[in-house]
Design a protein around this motif. Structure first.
Motif, PDB file in Angstrom:
ATOM      1  N   VAL A  64      -0.797   9.323   3.056  1.00 44.78           N
ATOM      2  CA  VAL A  64       0.133   9.616   1.964  1.00 44.78           C
ATOM      3  C   VAL A  64       1.376  10.312   2.509  1.00 44.78           C
ATOM      4  O   VAL A  64       2.500  10.011   2.103  1.00 44.78           O
TER       5      VAL A  64
ATOM      6  N   LEU B 232       1.149   4.239  -3.019  1.00 45.29           N
ATOM      7  CA  LEU B 232       0.942   5.679  -2.805  1.00 45.29           C
ATOM      8  C   LEU B 232       2.160   6.464  -3.269  1.00 45.29           C
ATOM      9  O   LEU B 232       2.027   7.528  -3.896  1.00 45.29           O
TER      10      LEU B 232
ATOM     11  N   THR C   3       2.148   6.778  -6.958  1.00 49.60           N
ATOM     12  CA  THR C   3       1.173   7.759  -7.418  1.00 49.60           C
ATOM     13  C   THR C   3       1.766   9.168  -7.342  1.00 49.60           C
ATOM     14  O   THR C   3       1.642   9.971  -8.267  1.00 49.60           O
TER      15      THR C   3
ATOM     16  N   ARG D 251       0.832  -1.205   0.000  1.00 45.64           N
ATOM     17  CA  ARG D 251       0.000   0.000   0.000  1.00 45.64           C
ATOM     18  C   ARG D 251       0.868   1.256   0.000  1.00 45.64           C
ATOM     19  O   ARG D 251       0.610   2.201  -0.743  1.00 45.64           O
ATOM     20  N   GLU D 252       1.903   1.257   0.820  1.00 46.31           N
ATOM     21  CA  GLU D 252       2.785   2.428   0.914  1.00 46.31           C
ATOM     22  C   GLU D 252       3.451   2.712  -0.424  1.00 46.31           C
ATOM     23  O   GLU D 252       3.479   3.856  -0.890  1.00 46.31           O
TER      24      GLU D 252
END
Length: 609
Positions: A408, A374, A377, A370-371
């Motif tokens: 984030v 982000l 992105t 997940r990290e």
């Protein structure tokens, strides 16, 4: 089909026009007066069954089987019984019935083989003959037209395999939607090669090149099938190492699940996504870890991680691209070519290995995935702003400013150094509101409101222009209507256009906004020029066919501003080009080159030490 594969009709006809239908092997054997020896041991197909003749029990006339055959798909429809000893060994039949999987073209078989299989099994046992039927669409040329030799658009298999590669063809088939016609041709095959095969091969070649240059070889434990899941216990893995291993486990889980369901396309797309991550994120962000002559702990971890990923990936892709995976496997595991492995007879094939097993991801791995998602992105938005700015990627910039939620921010802070290096910026800052990066231009949507308001539109447009911008933006972003001079305007009837503040380029997505500061100082300009010099020296290294570990001496002649930049960043240039000496003077060496860029001129010469 009439010669062999057609269903031989069990009808024997006599010279006087009468006929009989024979109902079993046993009956035919009992009635046979000729030809049983030629037929015995064969399936009831032509030409063997045509040898058998029978005698009429009353007239004594000799009967022959009629030459006609039935649809071969009727014959194929009984295979779930005829090939599984249904009549002779019921226990054997029960062990293998029903089939796990059958596949054929849907347009050609839903009224033939699929139908006859189901119909006959329904009559005999009232059961489905297979657990899974895959019916796929047909194959056309790249224009969507049927292939015909006479039309000149047919591609013969061997020609395509020789020109494009059998594995490229297999990947194209495996990624195709079952329900859509496959538009086959060399353009489609070249896209598969470009998007999938070449990136994978380049990663493999990168590893082999550096491992050979360093003399790195895996120990026996790294060749074990479960090596990936114990690396953290033996090596000081970086965040990128742990991330790519989590991505590997995630991909294995997806592929295992989808192939178990006979659904190849999602499995293949998951592998494509992993290859993209491996090539354009893990390897690209880890390149410098493989440089240098000293075998540090971090370098050992990088080699062990990439080796483990490639050997697992070879096993994972083996059913889809058997030849490419075998070449990779033999070299990575056995250190030999496929031909040598066959000659020696002592190297096991990748196709003899256990298939990678799905493993549940722990909380740490899920959090890391997940990290990094982000972070990527944010990086993508940063690249977007750099592309808009028209500033070269090699030109360092002072900072980016990010507007995002706490999750984030934590991810960015955790991977700050990676993001700064990837975007080539000196620092990362945070802002609380998008308005710190942009101003807003608001306007009434004339296309929607002109007809709705008629003569009142100019008055409402003017009133909207004089309203506080923050109030208008807040209402539109919240999806709330606005009261403007007694008229209610819906959110989609108001245009809100962000305008970056001076010196900034701004991009946003999924609640994340990134602002790139494009202001250039003389120091930043000098570093950008030094990076341009590094690129040209390394291009000259490639032209000289130097190994990645070869040291060189470099001499150069440059315009004054460029020479000052090289002097200011001389250590950086030496390290990035493996130059043990970097001297200004008349260029000399085995290879020289001259180039002009950014208003500067550079002549360089290199010599291998």
């Amino acid at each position: 089909k009439k010669r062999y594969w057609g269903l031989a009709l069990p009808i024997w006809e006599y010279p006087d026009g009468t006929f009989e239908v024979i109902g079993s092997f046993e009956e035919l054997k009992a009635r046979a007066v000729e030809g049983w020896e030629q037929f015995e041991g064969h399936t009831p197909h032509r030409p063997y069954i045509d040898h058998v003749k029978i005698r009429h029990p009353v007239t004594g006339l000799i009967g022959r089987r009629v030459p006609d055959v039935g649809n071969p798909w009727l014959d194929a429809g009984i295979v779930a019984y005829s090939t599984l000893r249904y009549r002779t060994d019921r226990a054997y039949w029960e062990r293998w019935f029903p089939a796990d999987f059958i596949t054929e073209s849907f347009p050609g078989q839903f009224r033939n083989w699929f139908y006859s299989l189901i119909a006959m099994s329904t009559v005999l046992e009232g059961k489905m003959p297979t657990r899974t039927i895959l019916g796929y669409a047909t194959l056309l040329d790249e224009k969507g037209e049927p292939m015909h030799k006479s039309k000149g658009n047919a591609i013969e298999f061997n020609e395509a395999a020789d020109r494009a590669g059998a594995d490229v063809m297999r990947w194209l088939y495996a990624r195709q939607r079952y329900e859509d016609n496959l538009l086959f041709g060399y353009n489609a095959l070249n896209e598969v090669r470009r998007q999938v095969i070449l990136p994978l091969w380049n990663v493999y070649a990168f590893f082999v090149t550096y491992a050979n240059a360093d003399g790195w070889t895996p120990d026996a434990s790294l060749k074990a099938h479960d090596a990936a899941w114990s690396l953290a216990q033996r090596f000081a893995l970086s965040t990128l190492d742990r991330w790519i291993l989590a991505r590997l486990a995630e991909t294995i889980n997806t592929v295992d699940e989808r192939l178990s369901a006979f659904d190849a396309r999602p499995a293949v797309l998951a592998i494509e996504s992993f290859i993209e991550d491996l090539s354009n994120w893990y390897v690209r962000r880890s390149r410098e870890r493989f440089w240098g002559s000293v075998m540090t702990d971090d370098k050992q971890a990088a080699y062990a991680t990439l080796y483990t990923v490639l050997t697992n990936l070879a096993r994972l892709i083996a059913p889809i691209v058997p030849f490419l995976s075998e070449v990779m496997w033999q070299n990575l595991i056995n250190g030999v070519s496929v031909e040598a492995a066959q000659d020696n007879g002592d190297a096991f094939s990748v196709h003899h290995q256990p298939y990678p097993e799905a493993r549940p991801l722990d909380e740490e791995a899920r959090a890391l995935l997940r990290e990094m998602a982000l972070v990527r992105t944010v990086v993508a938005l940063g690249h977007n702003t750099r592309a808009q700015s028209k500033v070269k990627v090699r030109q360092p910039l002072s900072k980016i400013t990010i507007v995002a939620n706490d999750e984030v921010r934590r991810a960015v802070l955790s991977q700050r150094a990676l993001i700064e290096d990837e975007l080539n910026v000196k620092s990362i800052e945070f802002a609380d509101q998008e308005s710190e990066l942009v101003t807003y231009r608001v306007a009434a949507d004339a296309r929607k409101l002109g007809k709705k308001l008629g003569a009142d539109f100019p008055r409402v447009r003017e009133a909207l222009a004089h309203m506080p911008t923050d109030r208008v933006v807040s209402a539109v972003r919240a999806g709330q209507p606005l009261q403007v001079d007694g008229v209610e305007l819906l959110p989609d009837e108001v245009i809100v256009q962000p305008v970056p503040r001076e010196g900034l380029i701004v991009a946003g997505e999924d609640g994340i906004v990134v602002g790139l500061d494009t202001t250039l100082t003389e120091t930043l300009i000098q570093e950008g020029l030094a990076r341009e010099v590094i690129r040209r020296i390394n291009d000259l290294r490639k032209a000289a066919n130097l190994n990645v570990s070869d040291r060189i001496t470099t001499t150069y002649k440059a315009t004054p501003r460029l020479a000052a930049a090289i002097a200011a960043f001389s250590e950086f240039v030496r390290n990035e080009t493996l130059s043990i000496a970097l001297r200004e003077g008349e260029p000399e060496g085995t290879h020289t080159d001259t180039d002009s860029f950014d208003g500067e001129t550079l002549t360089i010469g290199i010599r291998k030490v």
